[in-house]
Scaffold this active site. Structure first.
Site, PDB file in Angstrom:
ATOM      1  N   SER A   6       0.668  -1.184  -0.060  1.00 44.27           N
ATOM      2  CA  SER A   6       0.030  -0.072   0.028  1.00 44.27           C
ATOM      3  C   SER A   6       0.913   1.272  -0.058  1.00 44.27           C
ATOM      4  O   SER A   6       0.649   2.275  -0.809  1.00 44.27           O
ATOM      5  CB  SER A   6      -0.789  -0.085   1.293  1.00 44.27           C
TER       6      SER A   6
ATOM      7  N   ARG B  34     -13.875  -5.488 -12.370  1.00 40.50           N
ATOM      8  CA  ARG B  34     -13.918  -4.914 -11.122  1.00 40.50           C
ATOM      9  C   ARG B  34     -14.099  -3.387 -11.562  1.00 40.50           C
ATOM     10  O   ARG B  34     -13.658  -2.916 -12.473  1.00 40.50           O
ATOM     11  CB  ARG B  34     -12.504  -4.841 -10.604  1.00 40.50           C
TER      12      ARG B  34
ATOM     13  N   SER C 238     -14.302   2.266  -2.456  1.00 39.07           N
ATOM     14  CA  SER C 238     -12.891   1.879  -2.111  1.00 39.07           C
ATOM     15  C   SER C 238     -12.197   3.226  -2.022  1.00 39.07           C
ATOM     16  O   SER C 238     -12.339   4.051  -2.689  1.00 39.07           O
ATOM     17  CB  SER C 238     -12.515   0.879  -3.426  1.00 39.07           C
ATOM     18  N   SER C 239     -11.266   3.357  -0.863  1.00 40.21           N
ATOM     19  CA  SER C 239     -10.435   4.342  -0.577  1.00 40.21           C
ATOM     20  C   SER C 239      -9.563   4.756  -1.959  1.00 40.21           C
ATOM     21  O   SER C 239      -8.952   5.509  -1.882  1.00 40.21           O
ATOM     22  CB  SER C 239      -9.865   4.213   0.381  1.00 40.21           C
ATOM     23  N   GLN C 240      -9.271   3.697  -2.488  1.00 42.98           N
ATOM     24  CA  GLN C 240      -8.447   3.633  -3.658  1.00 42.98           C
ATOM     25  C   GLN C 240      -8.701   4.836  -4.728  1.00 42.98           C
ATOM     26  O   GLN C 240      -7.990   5.513  -5.262  1.00 42.98           O
ATOM     27  CB  GLN C 240      -8.051   2.381  -4.664  1.00 42.98           C
TER      28      GLN C 240
ATOM     29  N   ASP D 117      -8.926  -5.172   4.697  1.00 36.39           N
ATOM     30  CA  ASP D 117      -7.831  -6.173   4.270  1.00 36.39           C
ATOM     31  C   ASP D 117      -7.718  -7.061   5.264  1.00 36.39           C
ATOM     32  O   ASP D 117      -6.978  -8.280   4.913  1.00 36.39           O
ATOM     33  CB  ASP D 117      -6.655  -5.531   3.531  1.00 36.39           C
TER      34      ASP D 117
ATOM     35  N   LYS E 191       1.569 -11.592  -5.247  1.00 36.69           N
ATOM     36  CA  LYS E 191       1.084 -10.244  -5.416  1.00 36.69           C
ATOM     37  C   LYS E 191       1.358  -9.223  -4.309  1.00 36.69           C
ATOM     38  O   LYS E 191       1.536  -8.205  -4.366  1.00 36.69           O
ATOM     39  CB  LYS E 191      -0.761 -10.476  -5.537  1.00 36.69           C
TER      40      LYS E 191
END
Length: 433
Positions: A25, A119, A166-168, A310, A410
């Site tokens: 992150s 997604r 999503s904070s992304q 997560d 990943k």
């Protein structure tokens, strides 16, 4: 051929030292900041997580290959006049690069794996279009692949965006804010999900010389310059969570996780508080954190995980293993991760008779039918966290087999090796069929 992992453990006493990789992150944010700063900001301790390595290769111009589970075939790449950037299954890279390429001059097609094309990206694309970006969908509206056509001309500095996404998406916009001529005033509608991830982004920007204000539900960043500095990527608290789970399921556990501090930018450092409920103490000294298992009754029955989604799989699996019938909230974003993590949890927990029941966005464990199978096969659904969250069950179950062992690359490529170093029996086998 796909490699599966057979995992066993012949005792329930765990003792050792683990050196964790850098935070995926933090690293992904730092790499975008480095690229936007045009050389002023340098990233130190880049994570060896596959997603971070891929993003570094793309942004630093030394990407050598399309990801292994790419959906773009060679003819597409050869026949396309636009640059094709394929991020495989890397969801964070998809969101961050969508914003990054939206303000660049070159035309780029951003694509990914089959799951990545399922997604959603529409909320972010809509916001970028309002700002002035030229973006088209190449296949299905609202989903990758997308074509970013360059020619960005900012139309407004104000954007409204829902807080329960999503904070992304929010981070992607904040990362590019300082490069926008009019800056950015981000109005967050409703309660903000995964707030620690947004705070991490702003803290890293602050370290890089970028000031912001956050008053009420409005975050504002003006057009300003980065300062010359370096961003050091901390060890990964998400990776640490699996060792906390192992400690929780052991009869005796003393583990030392190097490099971790109590003052982390990472929201997943809350695992120290969550696992305290299961008797795990955390003592920060000697350049890391010492974990110790203390046998105590578990009293907490409700877990709100909206700020640390997560960790959801990890905590839920631990509760299931201990037959602790807790309830969980804040899991709304789990259905659009690498897989539908809610469905994946329900499916895999059912293999040991445990139910995860949903009612009005509250998820409750029912362990009344729980049993201990001699062998259990865990499907990972191309999701690294499914493999790692279920691995601690090897302390409870006689033998486990995990589909697609390399899926952990990943975010934590050394995971199986680290388990082996700590006394787990790890065997690679060729998948049948």
């Amino acid at each position: 051929m796909m490699q599966n992992i057979i995992l066993k453990r012949n005792n329930k006493i765990v003792n050792g030292t683990v050196n964790l990789t850098g935070s995926k992150s933090e690293c992904n944010r730092a790499l975008i900041i480095e690229a936007l700063s045009e050389g002023k900001v340098k990233v130190e301790n880049i994570s060896d997580a596959a997603d971070a390595v891929l993003l570094a290769g793309i942004l630093r111009g030394n990407q050598e290959a399309v990801p292994a589970d790419s959906s773009a075939n060679n003819s597409e790449i050869e026949n396309c006049k636009s640059e094709i950037v394929d991020i495989g299954p890397a969801g964070t890279a998809m969101r961050f690069l969508t914003a990054y390429y939206a303000i660049q001059e070159d035309e780029v097609i951003l694509t990914g794996s089959k799951r990545m094309k399922e997604r959603p990206i529409g909320i972010l694309v809509d916001a970028l279009r309002v700002l002035g970006a030229n973006i088209d969908y190449e296949e299905n509206d609202g989903y990758p692949p997308i074509k970013l056509k360059g020619g960005f001309k900012q139309q407004t500095g104000k954007i409204n965006i829902k807080g329960n996404i999503s904070s992304q998406y929010i981070t992607a916009l904040l990362l590019i804010a300082t490069r926008l001529p009019l800056g950015l005033e981000l109005h967050i509608e409703g309660e903000l999900t995964s707030r620690p991830y947004v705070e991490m982004t702003l803290a890293m920007l602050e370290t890089s010389g970028i000031k912001h204000t956050w008053e009420g539900n409005v975050i504002a960043i003006s057009n300003q310059e980065f300062k010359t500095t370096s961003l050091y990527v901390e060890p990964d608290w998400s990776a640490a969570s699996y060792w906390y789970a192992i400690a929780a399921l052991a009869d005796e556990a003393e583990l030392f996780l190097t490099g971790l501090t109590p003052y982390s930018l990472q929201g997943d450092s809350v695992i120290t508080e969550l696992m305290a409920n299961f008797g795990i103490t955390s003592q920060f000294k000697d350049g890391g954190v010492h974990l110790k298992k203390e046998n105590k009754p578990i009293s907490r029955r409700e877990f709100d995980l909206k700020e640390c989604p997560d960790l959801a799989q990890t905590v839920i699996v631990v509760c299931a293993a201990l037959s602790h019938e807790a309830s969980f909230t804040g899991l709304e974003t789990l259905k659009i991760k690498e897989t539908d993590r809610i469905l994946a949890l329900q499916t895999e927990l059912a293999k040991m008779g445990v139910k995860l029941i949903e009612k009005d966005e509250v998820y409750t464990l029912d362990c009344s039918g729980k049993f201990i199978p001699e062998n259990i096969f865990i499907n990972t659904y191309h999701d690294h966290r499914m493999a790692m969250a279920f691995a601690p069950l090897a302390l409870v179950l006689p033998q486990m087999e995990f589909e697609n062992g390399p899926v952990v690359d990943k975010s934590y490529p050394a995971f199986w090796n680290d388990l082996e170093k700590q006394g787990f029996e790890v065997e690679e086998v060729v998948a049948k069929g």
